[in-house]
Design a protein around this motif. Structure first.
Motif, PDB file in Angstrom:
ATOM      1  N   TYR A 164       0.806  -1.235   0.000  1.00 31.92           N
ATOM      2  CA  TYR A 164       0.000   0.000   0.000  1.00 31.92           C
ATOM      3  C   TYR A 164       0.830   1.271   0.000  1.00 31.92           C
ATOM      4  N   ASN A 165       2.050   1.207   0.451  1.00 28.22           N
ATOM      5  CA  ASN A 165       2.853   2.418   0.439  1.00 28.22           C
ATOM      6  C   ASN A 165       4.242   1.970   0.020  1.00 28.22           C
ATOM      7  N   GLU A 166       4.353   1.577  -1.241  1.00 21.79           N
ATOM      8  CA  GLU A 166       5.558   0.925  -1.713  1.00 21.79           C
ATOM      9  C   GLU A 166       6.795   1.770  -1.483  1.00 21.79           C
ATOM     10  N   GLU A 167       6.622   3.069  -1.609  1.00 18.82           N
ATOM     11  CA  GLU A 167       7.798   3.921  -1.439  1.00 18.82           C
ATOM     12  C   GLU A 167       7.920   4.403  -0.007  1.00 18.82           C
ATOM     13  N   LEU A 168       7.113   3.841   0.879  1.00 19.72           N
ATOM     14  CA  LEU A 168       7.084   4.268   2.271  1.00 19.72           C
ATOM     15  C   LEU A 168       6.829   5.762   2.374  1.00 19.72           C
ATOM     16  N   LYS A 169       5.932   6.256   1.552  1.00 23.03           N
ATOM     17  CA  LYS A 169       5.689   7.695   1.559  1.00 23.03           C
ATOM     18  C   LYS A 169       5.024   8.099   2.851  1.00 23.03           C
ATOM     19  N   SER A 170       5.665   8.972   3.598  1.00 25.29           N
ATOM     20  CA  SER A 170       5.131   9.295   4.919  1.00 25.29           C
ATOM     21  C   SER A 170       3.852  10.109   4.814  1.00 25.29           C
ATOM     22  N   VAL A 171       3.725  10.859   3.726  1.00 26.06           N
ATOM     23  CA  VAL A 171       2.532  11.695   3.631  1.00 26.06           C
ATOM     24  C   VAL A 171       1.276  10.823   3.602  1.00 26.06           C
ATOM     25  N   PHE A 172       1.387   9.621   3.059  1.00 24.31           N
ATOM     26  CA  PHE A 172       0.242   8.718   3.024  1.00 24.31           C
ATOM     27  C   PHE A 172      -0.186   8.313   4.428  1.00 24.31           C
ATOM     28  N   ARG A 249      -8.404   5.363  -3.435  1.00 25.27           N
ATOM     29  CA  ARG A 249      -8.703   4.160  -4.212  1.00 25.27           C
ATOM     30  C   ARG A 249     -10.137   3.716  -4.024  1.00 25.27           C
ATOM     31  N   GLY A 250     -10.743   4.100  -2.891  1.00 25.81           N
ATOM     32  CA  GLY A 250     -12.139   3.735  -2.660  1.00 25.81           C
ATOM     33  C   GLY A 250     -13.069   4.799  -3.198  1.00 25.81           C
ATOM     34  N   SER A 251     -14.324   4.744  -2.769  1.00 30.61           N
ATOM     35  CA  SER A 251     -15.282   5.686  -3.339  1.00 30.61           C
ATOM     36  C   SER A 251     -15.248   7.010  -2.569  1.00 30.61           C
ATOM     37  N   TYR A 252     -15.319   8.092  -3.336  1.00 27.20           N
ATOM     38  CA  TYR A 252     -15.331   9.419  -2.733  1.00 27.20           C
ATOM     39  C   TYR A 252     -16.557   9.609  -1.865  1.00 27.20           C
ATOM     40  N   MET A 332      -8.945   5.150   1.447  1.00 32.78           N
ATOM     41  CA  MET A 332      -8.036   5.861   0.559  1.00 32.78           C
ATOM     42  C   MET A 332      -6.918   4.983   0.018  1.00 32.78           C
ATOM     43  N   LEU A 333      -6.306   4.192   0.892  1.00 31.65           N
ATOM     44  CA  LEU A 333      -5.126   3.453   0.455  1.00 31.65           C
ATOM     45  C   LEU A 333      -5.456   2.053  -0.050  1.00 31.65           C
ATOM     46  N   LYS A 334      -6.359   1.369   0.662  1.00 26.27           N
ATOM     47  CA  LYS A 334      -6.650   0.007   0.246  1.00 26.27           C
ATOM     48  C   LYS A 334      -7.802  -0.070  -0.729  1.00 26.27           C
ATOM     49  N   GLY A 335      -8.583   1.011  -0.795  1.00 25.98           N
ATOM     50  CA  GLY A 335      -9.687   1.020  -1.733  1.00 25.98           C
ATOM     51  C   GLY A 335     -10.814   0.074  -1.375  1.00 25.98           C
ATOM     52  N   THR A 336     -10.969  -0.189  -0.071  1.00 27.09           N
ATOM     53  CA  THR A 336     -12.025  -1.115   0.319  1.00 27.09           C
ATOM     54  C   THR A 336     -13.370  -0.413   0.373  1.00 27.09           C
ATOM     55  N   GLY A 337     -14.421  -1.189   0.298  1.00 26.25           N
ATOM     56  CA  GLY A 337     -15.769  -0.642   0.343  1.00 26.25           C
ATOM     57  C   GLY A 337     -16.313  -0.667   1.753  1.00 26.25           C
ATOM     58  N   PHE A 338     -17.591  -0.363   1.860  1.00 21.48           N
ATOM     59  CA  PHE A 338     -18.225  -0.220   3.159  1.00 21.48           C
ATOM     60  C   PHE A 338     -18.188  -1.526   3.955  1.00 21.48           C
TER      61      PHE A 338
END
Lengths: 367, 243
Positions: A164-172, A249-252, A332-338
């Protein structure tokens, strides 16, 4: 409804007149996101290094260019003598040195192994650790390619992959936390302050003596902050997606619904605080110490909850922010639903109902 | 003119074992200026809060404009005006916005609000500062404006809780002119004060000492009953009697 509109307009006027506070409320998310995004980084970027190549063969040259082309490292000094290294470290010119032993390529071919020494400046432990792990992974990668087609691998290494954060981006990792912190701050602190302000100035008595009902007063006071929180939410999302490339990645729709739920939780907390105190200062202190600090420290966005001692873990369970951060990360990151976050959502709904019920009841019996 | 707006009978409020109001009984007629006098802590504010529906009495009866204070608080609230001890206008709103806001919560129509705010601003001579923030106005003007706003929905009675504390004598006099005008229009005025000179302006006064009404009557009656030259002496006489 008409009374409510009047109240709403009045409350908006308060907000606009107090433009300094408003600027802070709108500017804060922007500054925080940018600070967390740019300044406070967990990933590596442009670290000055030095290289001492005692072998200078085709393999060390190739490996060196691999390391330097990774954009994480900048070659600051190319040493010819080990004695130069110490002074360079002390002057702070470099943060890391890579030393290839002499006869590197030959040893690798004959003995199947060769040594590379990596020295880092551990006065900045975080950076040192990161630089070290980045370097070793580049070296391991390279050795893997070398080993291809050979009976015996030259060097074996485990592959580490960050999901989910391949580059280890801290902002995520920070964005969900910042969202929780800011929405909590604006919604809870500002509502508790705005209600206690009426008490402190004596206008609350006049409002209560008027035909307005308690719930009309509460909703009238809270609505502008709900709006402001939504504006802030939009700002945070916009900056984190457009500037930092944070994915949604999930729904807005689900995201906004969950955020609105969390805002409501925070607003009811604010109302509750305002019912137990009648001074703006106390309300602010309670919000800062009682809500903000636990939210920042215990919601799991800076320190992992799993590593906390059990009393703190237990406290984190009653923080709305903890559940909210889980939900946001999922969406946001995993794009999972409800269906993946319904439990956390249920916890938030229960908290909100409880807090709102309690505060409306308390508000009525007051005065 | 003989319609009673407020009737109370043995109205009592206890806070734990402390009796803030002890069986107070009185009535206020339509258009009457009723002074509610007493030292600090005598129970004036508690009495006003009960009558405005801000707190419930412990026992006793009271009606305001014919509505019961236990059952019809909502109707009472529509028919009263209230100006609290603390300042009750919003400092960061303009004169006009304050008028509009308070008009709105008393369910006046936008047209009414417009008309009344024009009239009100004219009466107070505030035309030049109708768009100034309240905090830029002198205290005296604010108090006068607060009063005018408290009666802009033409209530049957207006409660004033020490409306003139901290105001200079000239403004106080002007404030009382406004009160007389309102009373002339048939609005009853229930005013608490600890300025004894203001007591002389009231139609009738009650003297409250330690939660009880010790004396009630026109200023003239009270002065002759206690053989005093001024309301101040009457007050001292009663307050000393309590100790």
């Amino acid at each position: 409804m008409k009374k409510f509109t009047g109240f709403f307009i009045k409350e908006c006027l308060h907000l606009i007149r107090d433009y300094r506070t408003m600027m802070i409320l709108i500017g804060m998310p922007v500054i925080q996101i940018i600070l967390f995004g740019f300044a406070i980084r967990n990933e590596l970027n442009s670290v000055n290094i030095g290289i001492l190549d005692k072998s200078k063969d085709e393999i060390t040259t190739e490996l060196t260019s691999k390391i330097l082309s990774s954009e994480y490292f900048i070659l600051k000094e190319y040493f010819t003598d080990e004695r130069q290294i110490d002074t360079s470290f002390k002057k702070g010119h470099i943060k890391e040195v890579i030393i290839f032993e002499s006869g590197f390529a030959e040893k690798l071919k004959k003995e199947g192994r060769a040594e590379v020494q990596i020295i880092t400046d551990a006065s900045e432990p975080n950076m040192a650790n990161l630089a070290l792990s980045y370097t070793t992974s580049i070296i391991q990668n390279y050795s893997m390619t070398l080993s291809k087609g050979k009976d015996q691998p030259l060097i074996i290494s485990p592959e580490i992959k960050m999901l989910y954060n391949e580059e280890l981006k801290s902002v995520f990792m920070f964005v969900p936390g910042i969202m929780a912190t800011l929405l909590m701050l604006i919604s809870a602190m500002m509502t508790s302050i705005t209600i206690t302000k009426e008490k402190e100035f004596g206008t609350m008595e006049v409002l209560l003596a008027s035909p307005l009902k308690p719930y009309q007063i509460i909703f009238g006071k809270v609505a502008p902050y709900l709006l402001l929180s939504l504006v802030n939410l939009a700002l945070i999302l916009w900056i984190s997606t457009s500037v930092f490339g944070m994915p949604v990645r999930g729904s807005y729709l689900l995201l906004i619904a969950e955020c609105s739920l969390f805002i409501t939780t925070a607003l009811s907390l604010g109302i509750l605080i305002s019912t137990v105190t009648s001074s703006m200062q106390v309300a602010m202190m309670i919000s800062l110490v009682g809500l903000m600090m636990p939210t920042v420290l215990l919601s799991g966005f800076i320190f992992p909850i799993e590593n906390m001692p059990w009393p703190l873990q237990w406290i984190s369970h009653i923080l709305p922010a903890k559940w909210f951060v889980i939900i946001i990360k999922n969406i946001m990151l995993k794009g999972t639903g409800f269906s993946y976050v319904y439990k956390e959502t249920a916890v938030l709904v229960l908290m909100t109902v409880f807090l709102l019920g309690l505060s409306i009841k308390k508000f009525k019996t007051r005065l | 003119m003989n319609e009673d707006i407020i009737i109370t009978e043995d109205l009592t409020k206890k806070f734990g074992s402390f009796i803030a109001c002890d069986k107070i009984s009185f009535s206020v007629k339509k258009g009457e200026i009723f002074g509610f006098l007493g030292a600090n802590g005598a129970g004036k504010t508690t009495a006003i809060r009960m009558l405005c529906g801000l707190i419930l009495p412990t026992s006793g009866k009271a009606t305001i404009g014919g509505f019961d204070i236990y059952k019809d608080t909502e109707k009472i609230k529509l028919n009263i005006g209230y100006m609290s001890q603390k300042f009750s206008l919003y400092e960061d709103l303009t004169v006009k916005e304050n008028i509009q806001f308070y008009g709105g919560i008393y369910r006046l129509s936008p047209k009414d609000i417009k008309e009344r705010s024009k009239q009100l601003i004219g009466e107070l001579g505030l035309e030049s500062s109708e768009n100034s923030l309240i905090k830029s106005l002198p205290l005296g003007w604010r108090q006068k404006l607060a009063f005018s706003i408290a009666i802009q929905h033409e209530p049957k009675i207006v409660f004033l809780d020490e409306p003139t504390s901290g105001v200079d004598p000239v403004t106080r006099r002007q404030f009382w002119d406004l009160i007389y005008k309102a009373a002339g229009r048939g609005i009853s005025v229930f005013v608490t004060t600890h300025y004894m000179d203001e007591a002389e302006y009231c139609g009738r006064v009650s003297m409250m000492v330690a939660g009880k009404i010790e004396a009630m009557g026109t200023p003239k009656e009270l002065k002759s009953r206690f053989n005093s030259g001024s309301m101040y002496e009457v007050f001292l006489h009663l307050a000393r009697g309590a100790k």
